[in-house]
Scaffold this motif. Sequence first.
Motif, PDB file in Angstrom:
ATOM      1  N   PHE A  10      17.503  39.797 -18.376  1.00  0.00           N
ATOM      2  CA  PHE A  10      16.390  38.928 -17.571  1.00  0.00           C
ATOM      3  C   PHE A  10      16.612  37.716 -18.167  1.00  0.00           C
ATOM      4  O   PHE A  10      15.357  37.305 -18.630  1.00  0.00           O
ATOM      5  N   THR A  11      17.373  36.929 -18.563  1.00  0.00           N
ATOM      6  CA  THR A  11      17.677  35.693 -18.925  1.00  0.00           C
ATOM      7  C   THR A  11      18.674  35.275 -18.125  1.00  0.00           C
ATOM      8  O   THR A  11      19.310  35.617 -17.441  1.00  0.00           O
ATOM      9  N   HIS A  12      18.815  33.712 -18.281  1.00  0.00           N
ATOM     10  CA  HIS A  12      19.550  33.011 -17.655  1.00  0.00           C
ATOM     11  C   HIS A  12      21.177  33.092 -18.136  1.00  0.00           C
ATOM     12  O   HIS A  12      22.077  32.776 -17.323  1.00  0.00           O
ATOM     13  N   ASP A  13      21.216  33.468 -19.364  1.00  0.00           N
ATOM     14  CA  ASP A  13      22.654  33.350 -20.040  1.00  0.00           C
ATOM     15  C   ASP A  13      22.872  34.741 -20.531  1.00  0.00           C
ATOM     16  O   ASP A  13      23.836  35.058 -21.193  1.00  0.00           O
ATOM     17  N   GLY A  14      22.404  35.956 -19.740  1.00  0.00           N
ATOM     18  CA  GLY A  14      22.610  37.389 -20.312  1.00  0.00           C
ATOM     19  C   GLY A  14      23.903  37.934 -19.265  1.00  0.00           C
ATOM     20  O   GLY A  14      24.053  39.107 -19.556  1.00  0.00           O
ATOM     21  N   GLY A  15      24.370  37.023 -18.210  1.00  0.00           N
ATOM     22  CA  GLY A  15      25.388  37.569 -17.546  1.00  0.00           C
ATOM     23  C   GLY A  15      24.806  38.417 -16.405  1.00  0.00           C
ATOM     24  O   GLY A  15      25.877  38.891 -15.751  1.00  0.00           O
ATOM     25  N   THR A  16      23.609  38.467 -15.958  1.00  0.00           N
ATOM     26  CA  THR A  16      23.112  38.900 -14.809  1.00  0.00           C
ATOM     27  C   THR A  16      22.676  38.072 -13.938  1.00  0.00           C
ATOM     28  O   THR A  16      21.899  37.000 -14.310  1.00  0.00           O
ATOM     29  N   PRO A  17      23.389  37.897 -12.498  1.00  0.00           N
ATOM     30  CA  PRO A  17      22.643  36.940 -11.815  1.00  0.00           C
ATOM     31  C   PRO A  17      21.304  36.881 -11.291  1.00  0.00           C
ATOM     32  O   PRO A  17      20.792  38.163 -11.786  1.00  0.00           O
ATOM     33  N   VAL A  18      20.632  35.927 -11.309  1.00  0.00           N
ATOM     34  CA  VAL A  18      19.319  35.848 -10.850  1.00  0.00           C
ATOM     35  C   VAL A  18      18.648  36.728  -9.693  1.00  0.00           C
ATOM     36  O   VAL A  18      17.993  37.376  -9.817  1.00  0.00           O
ATOM     37  N   ALA A  19      19.808  36.751  -8.785  1.00  0.00           N
ATOM     38  CA  ALA A  19      19.373  37.471  -7.460  1.00  0.00           C
ATOM     39  C   ALA A  19      19.267  38.973  -7.962  1.00  0.00           C
ATOM     40  O   ALA A  19      18.328  39.508  -7.352  1.00  0.00           O
ATOM     41  N   ALA A  20      20.034  39.480  -8.845  1.00  0.00           N
ATOM     42  CA  ALA A  20      20.011  40.957  -9.265  1.00  0.00           C
ATOM     43  C   ALA A  20      18.684  41.179 -10.218  1.00  0.00           C
ATOM     44  O   ALA A  20      18.216  42.286 -10.166  1.00  0.00           O
ATOM     45  N   GLN A  21      18.494  40.000 -11.022  1.00  0.00           N
ATOM     46  CA  GLN A  21      17.168  40.041 -11.734  1.00  0.00           C
ATOM     47  C   GLN A  21      15.910  40.446 -10.984  1.00  0.00           C
ATOM     48  O   GLN A  21      15.074  41.452 -10.796  1.00  0.00           O
ATOM     49  N   THR A  22      15.665  39.413  -9.777  1.00  0.00           N
ATOM     50  CA  THR A  22      14.600  39.476  -9.037  1.00  0.00           C
ATOM     51  C   THR A  22      14.579  40.838  -8.111  1.00  0.00           C
ATOM     52  O   THR A  22      13.436  41.244  -7.839  1.00  0.00           O
ATOM     53  N   GLU A  23      15.724  41.153  -7.710  1.00  0.00           N
ATOM     54  CA  GLU A  23      15.869  42.405  -6.947  1.00  0.00           C
ATOM     55  C   GLU A  23      15.105  43.598  -7.671  1.00  0.00           C
ATOM     56  O   GLU A  23      14.605  44.546  -7.080  1.00  0.00           O
ATOM     57  N   GLY A  24      15.772  43.445  -9.088  1.00  0.00           N
ATOM     58  CA  GLY A  24      15.011  44.755  -9.807  1.00  0.00           C
ATOM     59  C   GLY A  24      13.521  44.850  -9.813  1.00  0.00           C
ATOM     60  O   GLY A  24      12.808  45.740  -9.650  1.00  0.00           O
ATOM     61  N   CYS A  25      12.856  43.479  -9.850  1.00  0.00           N
ATOM     62  CA  CYS A  25      11.411  43.453  -9.958  1.00  0.00           C
ATOM     63  C   CYS A  25      10.952  43.585  -8.539  1.00  0.00           C
ATOM     64  O   CYS A  25       9.906  44.393  -8.356  1.00  0.00           O
ATOM     65  N   LEU A  26      11.446  43.123  -7.592  1.00  0.00           N
ATOM     66  CA  LEU A  26      10.954  43.058  -6.305  1.00  0.00           C
ATOM     67  C   LEU A  26      11.025  44.650  -5.782  1.00  0.00           C
ATOM     68  O   LEU A  26      10.702  45.090  -4.772  1.00  0.00           O
ATOM     69  N   GLY A  27      11.772  45.585  -6.589  1.00  0.00           N
ATOM     70  CA  GLY A  27      12.073  46.975  -5.982  1.00  0.00           C
ATOM     71  C   GLY A  27      10.502  47.589  -6.081  1.00  0.00           C
ATOM     72  O   GLY A  27      10.311  48.398  -5.335  1.00  0.00           O
ATOM     73  N   CYS A  28       9.795  47.162  -6.879  1.00  0.00           N
ATOM     74  CA  CYS A  28       8.260  47.706  -7.201  1.00  0.00           C
ATOM     75  C   CYS A  28       7.516  46.788  -6.583  1.00  0.00           C
ATOM     76  O   CYS A  28       6.361  47.097  -5.939  1.00  0.00           O
ATOM     77  N   HIS A  29       7.680  45.482  -6.959  1.00  0.00           N
ATOM     78  CA  HIS A  29       6.602  44.303  -6.589  1.00  0.00           C
ATOM     79  C   HIS A  29       6.888  43.634  -5.395  1.00  0.00           C
ATOM     80  O   HIS A  29       6.766  42.490  -5.328  1.00  0.00           O
ATOM     81  N   SER A  30       7.308  44.208  -4.300  1.00  0.00           N
ATOM     82  CA  SER A  30       7.305  43.702  -2.915  1.00  0.00           C
ATOM     83  C   SER A  30       6.171  43.652  -2.241  1.00  0.00           C
ATOM     84  O   SER A  30       5.389  44.646  -2.356  1.00  0.00           O
ATOM     85  N   GLY A  31       6.099  42.745  -1.383  1.00  0.00           N
ATOM     86  CA  GLY A  31       4.933  42.772  -0.103  1.00  0.00           C
ATOM     87  C   GLY A  31       3.925  41.780  -0.761  1.00  0.00           C
ATOM     88  O   GLY A  31       3.847  41.363  -1.728  1.00  0.00           O
ATOM     89  N   GLY A  32       2.957  41.807  -0.033  1.00  0.00           N
ATOM     90  CA  GLY A  32       1.523  41.009  -0.270  1.00  0.00           C
ATOM     91  C   GLY A  32       2.242  39.705  -0.871  1.00  0.00           C
ATOM     92  O   GLY A  32       2.633  39.104   0.215  1.00  0.00           O
ATOM     93  N   PRO A  33       1.473  39.151  -1.708  1.00  0.00           N
ATOM     94  CA  PRO A  33       1.751  37.908  -2.246  1.00  0.00           C
ATOM     95  C   PRO A  33       3.209  37.361  -2.525  1.00  0.00           C
ATOM     96  O   PRO A  33       3.452  36.105  -2.408  1.00  0.00           O
ATOM     97  N   ARG A  34       3.808  38.418  -2.481  1.00  0.00           N
ATOM     98  CA  ARG A  34       5.630  38.000  -2.545  1.00  0.00           C
ATOM     99  C   ARG A  34       6.410  38.055  -1.170  1.00  0.00           C
ATOM    100  O   ARG A  34       7.395  38.107  -1.364  1.00  0.00           O
ATOM    101  N   ASP A  35       5.673  38.143  -0.082  1.00  0.00           N
ATOM    102  CA  ASP A  35       6.277  38.347   1.153  1.00  0.00           C
ATOM    103  C   ASP A  35       7.035  37.251   1.215  1.00  0.00           C
ATOM    104  O   ASP A  35       8.100  37.253   2.126  1.00  0.00           O
ATOM    105  N   ALA A  36       6.740  36.007   1.016  1.00  0.00           N
ATOM    106  CA  ALA A  36       7.541  34.671   1.269  1.00  0.00           C
ATOM    107  C   ALA A  36       8.453  34.172   0.003  1.00  0.00           C
ATOM    108  O   ALA A  36       8.675  33.054  -0.191  1.00  0.00           O
ATOM    109  N   TRP A  37       8.795  34.909  -0.918  1.00  0.00           N
ATOM    110  CA  TRP A  37       9.579  34.643  -1.934  1.00  0.00           C
ATOM    111  C   TRP A  37      10.933  34.208  -1.828  1.00  0.00           C
ATOM    112  O   TRP A  37      11.245  33.169  -2.091  1.00  0.00           O
TER     113      TRP A  37
END
Length: 339
Positions: free
Chosen positions: A126-153
């Motif tokens: 979960f860093t910008h230079d760790g080799g993981t695309p930002v899209a994959a990082q946010t996908e992991g977080c939104l797997g649990c924290h989706s909906g509600g205030p994050r509907d328009a992310w």
Amino acid sequence: MLLAAAVLVYAAWLAPTPADASAQAVKLPETRFASSLSGHGFDAPPGFADALPARNPAHPEAKAVSEQVCSACHTQESDNFAHTVHALGMQVALAANPATATCEACHGPGSAHAANPTAKGSIIAFTHDGGTPVAAQTEGCLGCHSGGPRDAWLGSIHQRNDLSCSDCHNPMQAFSAEGLTTKQSVSETCATCHKDIRQQFNRRSHMPLPEGQISCVDCHNPHGTLNATLLKTDTVNETCYQCHAEKRGPFLFEHAPVRESCLNCHQVHGSNQHALLVAPIPMLCQQCHSHTRHPNDLMTELSLGTGGAPDERLMGRGCVTCHAQVHGSNHPSGPRLHK
């Protein structure tokens, strides 16, 4: 007679349970969590108990290891993580189901990383230079924290600028009292990037953010909204009316610039003028009401007390001395916003 019957009933209640009574007992549903629920009577596992390893697009062949394998190297991270809200939930789930993914629920299967720890992308970093695309990082977080205030992310200004959740949040350490933000407060976290906005709160007249009475998220939703400035409501005025409800109206006599936008007259974060005004009165009023009706002489810096032609109308309250109801009036005699 009644006393004897009561004694017999009480004695039967105290008698030892027959050996075959277990066959008549109510059984819990046959699930892998039955043993952990038997003492509490709950019918659902803890929230993290069904957590699976996150998907790592860089190494889809990687296999899950275990929390012990991760902790063997990352002892410091494990100690810091132990005090966070995620750790508490995961430990409860792990006690209910030993197959629950903990570290790997966010970082993905760890076999490739354990085999070659220095290879970028072998684990979800979960860093910008760790080799993981930002899209994959946010996908992991939104797997649990989706909906509600994050509907328009998706499509929001922060998402379009390639921000990751970890730019504002740090779930691995308890830096803040709420939100797992990277700084002690939400406002300090926002000021990491928005330094120009944070400086506006240091002006003479400002919203009470430095005093801790409000924070950025009282007006903005950093996870995305349907407007460009991430306001939590549809318009600037609706946002302001959440606190300044007396300015909402409806008014019998409206002031057109007020109805259009509060920003026509006010600087929302901070100003060196009275009441967050964008310019001093009467200069502000004369941006629209110049050389019409009375008085028709344009006020400038020369009209100030230190100027070459001091004018009492400028040194007093200016236009609002008479036109006090500048936001609107409901008085029958108020078409000029006098009352």
